[in-house]
Design an enzyme around this catalytic site. Structure first.
Site, PDB file in Angstrom:
ATOM      1  CD  GLN A 100      33.297   9.977 -23.030  1.00  0.00           C
ATOM      2  OE1 GLN A 100      32.190  10.496 -23.047  1.00  0.00           O
ATOM      3  NE2 GLN A 100      33.967   9.690 -24.132  1.00  0.00           N
ATOM      4  CE1 TYR A 170      30.837  18.524 -25.006  1.00  0.00           C
ATOM      5  CE2 TYR A 170      31.429  16.441 -26.051  1.00  0.00           C
ATOM      6  CZ  TYR A 170      30.466  17.368 -25.685  1.00  0.00           C
ATOM      7  OH  TYR A 170      29.146  17.152 -25.998  1.00  0.00           O
ATOM      8  NE  ARG A 319      25.001   7.305 -34.972  1.00  0.00           N
ATOM      9  CZ  ARG A 319      25.371   7.816 -36.146  1.00  0.00           C
ATOM     10  NH1 ARG A 319      24.549   8.631 -36.801  1.00  0.00           N
ATOM     11  NH2 ARG A 319      26.552   7.506 -36.672  1.00  0.00           N
ATOM     12  CB  CYS A 341      21.177   1.809 -36.211  1.00  0.00           C
ATOM     13  SG  CYS A 341      21.674   3.545 -36.133  1.00  0.00           S
ATOM     14  CB  CYS A 347      19.033   8.335 -30.770  1.00  0.00           C
ATOM     15  SG  CYS A 347      20.452   8.623 -31.822  1.00  0.00           S
ATOM     16  CB  CYS A 360      14.647   5.751 -36.779  1.00  0.00           C
ATOM     17  SG  CYS A 360      15.914   7.012 -36.825  1.00  0.00           S
TER      18      CYS A 360
HETATM   19  C1  LIG Z   1      22.691  10.377 -28.307  1.00  0.00           C
HETATM   20  C2  LIG Z   1      24.180  10.350 -28.417  1.00  0.00           C
HETATM   21  C3  LIG Z   1      24.947  10.715 -27.328  1.00  0.00           C
HETATM   22  C4  LIG Z   1      26.347  10.677 -27.403  1.00  0.00           C
HETATM   23  N1  LIG Z   1      27.090  10.951 -26.286  1.00  0.00           N
HETATM   24  C5  LIG Z   1      28.430  10.810 -26.314  1.00  0.00           C
HETATM   25  C6  LIG Z   1      29.208  10.959 -25.135  1.00  0.00           C
HETATM   26  O1  LIG Z   1      28.698  11.195 -24.041  1.00  0.00           O
HETATM   27  N2  LIG Z   1      30.543  10.803 -25.252  1.00  0.00           N
HETATM   28  C7  LIG Z   1      31.159  10.506 -26.444  1.00  0.00           C
HETATM   29  O2  LIG Z   1      32.382  10.355 -26.474  1.00  0.00           O
HETATM   30  N3  LIG Z   1      30.439  10.344 -27.567  1.00  0.00           N
HETATM   31  C8  LIG Z   1      29.105  10.468 -27.528  1.00  0.00           C
HETATM   32  N4  LIG Z   1      28.368  10.235 -28.651  1.00  0.00           N
HETATM   33  C9  LIG Z   1      29.064   9.811 -29.900  1.00  0.00           C
HETATM   34  C10 LIG Z   1      29.102   8.288 -30.010  1.00  0.00           C
HETATM   35  O3  LIG Z   1      29.770   7.688 -28.928  1.00  0.00           O
HETATM   36  C11 LIG Z   1      29.811   7.815 -31.290  1.00  0.00           C
HETATM   37  O4  LIG Z   1      31.146   8.288 -31.265  1.00  0.00           O
HETATM   38  C12 LIG Z   1      29.123   8.263 -32.572  1.00  0.00           C
HETATM   39  O5  LIG Z   1      27.712   8.293 -32.446  1.00  0.00           O
HETATM   40  C13 LIG Z   1      29.484   7.357 -33.754  1.00  0.00           C
HETATM   41  O6  LIG Z   1      29.175   6.017 -33.483  1.00  0.00           O
HETATM   42  P1  LIG Z   1      27.848   5.284 -34.080  1.00  0.00           P
HETATM   43  O7  LIG Z   1      27.902   5.420 -35.565  1.00  0.00           O
HETATM   44  O8  LIG Z   1      27.976   3.859 -33.627  1.00  0.00           O
HETATM   45  O9  LIG Z   1      26.680   5.984 -33.495  1.00  0.00           O
HETATM   46  C14 LIG Z   1      26.978  10.277 -28.607  1.00  0.00           C
HETATM   47  C15 LIG Z   1      26.191   9.910 -29.710  1.00  0.00           C
HETATM   48  C16 LIG Z   1      24.815   9.934 -29.629  1.00  0.00           C
HETATM   49  C17 LIG Z   1      24.008   9.500 -30.822  1.00  0.00           C
END
Ligand SMILES: Cc1cc2nc3c(=O)[nH]c(=O)nc-3n(C[C@H](O)[C@H](O)[C@H](O)COP(=O)(O)O)c2cc1C
Length: 367
Positions: A100, A170, A319, A341, A347, A360
């Site tokens: 990315q 961003y 996550r 999770c 995290c 957690c």
């Molecule tokens: C620790 C952490 C770092 C993340 N870094 C990025 C990132 O670099 N780029 C991005 O597009 N989203 C980033 N996200 C967002 C996740 O990709 C995702 O969109 C969001 O957590 C929802 O998905 P989930 O419910 O499966 O966690 C990050 C999320 C977490 C928790």
């Protein structure tokens, strides 16, 4: 038929299953953005867990685009060796990996980027608490070229695909958002003008990687405030992506707010999962691009239903794979029905370059 562990081919890429690791900042890189050994080990472990495609944490394409001190870099050819090693580590385990690419814009790290750059010099506490400098047209062109060069490095290093970050507030999001983008030239105003940055970045990336290399975007469909990007506009952007030469789209939110966050807390029950499903529904109507949806995917039941109903082609997660990188293999083996999770957002690394980890308490969750 259960589809989670069926392959899917689009363009030059065949994924062995429908599970995607959504980009997740590792917070491990050294100050100039180089990749340390522990990040190689982290990705080896993640690959062994069986996810179909890994999208790395965001990497900054230009020194002014660094979002946090331990962010990985893709802004210079001097980083190519480390990047190649990372691609090798993942592919040696049989994994597929996209990088990315990102520029933080007004959300740049204050320590390393004293003067954040943004579409407009707007101070708005919903966006940032620092005064950014509005980009000149020459600087916009320089950043577009930086995205193109970054994509060239991604391909040269041997990664399988590249994803342009256009979500989560961003720079890509900032151009799309009328709250952050108050420009009156051809880069602001109408949605077509606000979309110009993504259109030009996509073209620059495509020009560098050639016609068949897989290029995706993570698109923020909506900001969390009334004068921001609306869902209707997000769908119009999604409709234009195929014409921009992109091969797939992953959907998330744009600028967040108290009520709209990309990493929603407290997803505990199936009905709370897939919290951006309305985005997938809006986008399915306007494009036939392969669709990845992220946000609260936790249980087999929900994931299989999304695939069976044709709502999405891929289920993206962040996550749950921090909580347990083996979650995909455990799902496949029938050892688990639901991620452990609990979406408490414990995290993020608290110390410089400590790296992300699930902090957690282990808890039994209802299936
Ligand atoms: C620790 C952490 C770092 C993340 N870094 C990025 C990132 O670099 N780029 C991005 O597009 N989203 C980033 N996200 C967002 C996740 O990709 C995702 O969109 C969001 O957590 C929802 O998905 P989930 O419910 O499966 O966690 C990050 C999320 C977490 C928790």
């Amino acid at each position: 038929m259960n589809q989670l562990f069926t392959p899917y081919t689009f363009g030059s890429l065949t994924l062995p299953n429908r599970l995607v690791r959504s980009a997740t900042a590792e917070r491990m890189a050294v100050p100039d953005g180089e990749i340390p050994q522990k990040m190689m080990d982290f990705y080896r472990r993640l690959t062994q867990g069986g996810v179909g495609l890994i999208i790395t944490g965001h990497m900054y394409v230009h020194p002014t685009g660094k979002a946090h001190p331990e962010m990985t870099g893709v802004y210079s050819d001097k980083l190519l060796d480390g990047l190649s090693q990372l691609a090798d580590v993942i592919q040696a385990e049989g994994g597929l990996v996209a990088v990315q690419i990102n520029h933080a814009g007004l959300k740049a790290d204050p320590e390393t980027v004293p003067e954040p750059l943004a579409p407009s010099a707007v101070v708005d506490e919903r966006l940032t608490n620092r005064m950014p400098r509005g980009l000149t047209v020459e600087e916009i062109e320089e950043l577009i070229d930086a995205f193109g060069q970054a994509a060239r490095r991604v391909k040269q290093a041997g990664f399988d695909a590249v994803q342009i970050h256009s979500a989560h507030g961003y720079l890509g999001s900032q151009f799309l958002s009328p709250a952050a983008n108050r420009r009156t030239d051809e880069w602001g105003g109408s949605l077509e003008n606000r979309m110009r940055f993504l259109r030009r970045v996509s073209a620059a990336v495509r020009a560098q990687v050639g016609p068949v290399y897989p290029v995706f975007t993570k698109l923020g469909m909506q900001d969390g405030f009334d004068d921001g990007l609306t869902l209707e506009e997000g769908a119009q952007v999604a409709a234009a992506l195929k014409g921009m030469g992109l091969d797939a789209v992953e959907l998330s939110s744009g600028f967040g707010s108290k009520t709209l966050t990309s990493s929603r807390k407290g997803v505990r029950r199936p009905k709370e999962e897939a919290y951006f499903l309305s985005y997938a529904r809006a986008v399915r109507e306007v494009t036939d691009l392969p669709l990845m949806l992220v946000g609260g995917m936790r249980s087999r039941q929900v994931m299989e239903q999304l695939l069976a109903d044709g709502e999405v082609d891929f289920v993206s997660m962040s996550r749950p794979l921090i909580n347990d990188p083996d979650f995909p293999n455990k799902l496949r083996a029938g050892e688990l029905e639901r991620s452990g999770c609990i979406s408490a957002n414990n995290c993020w690394a608290r110390e410089m370059d400590a790296g992300i980890a699930c902090k957690c308490p282990v808890e039994k969750v209802d299936a």
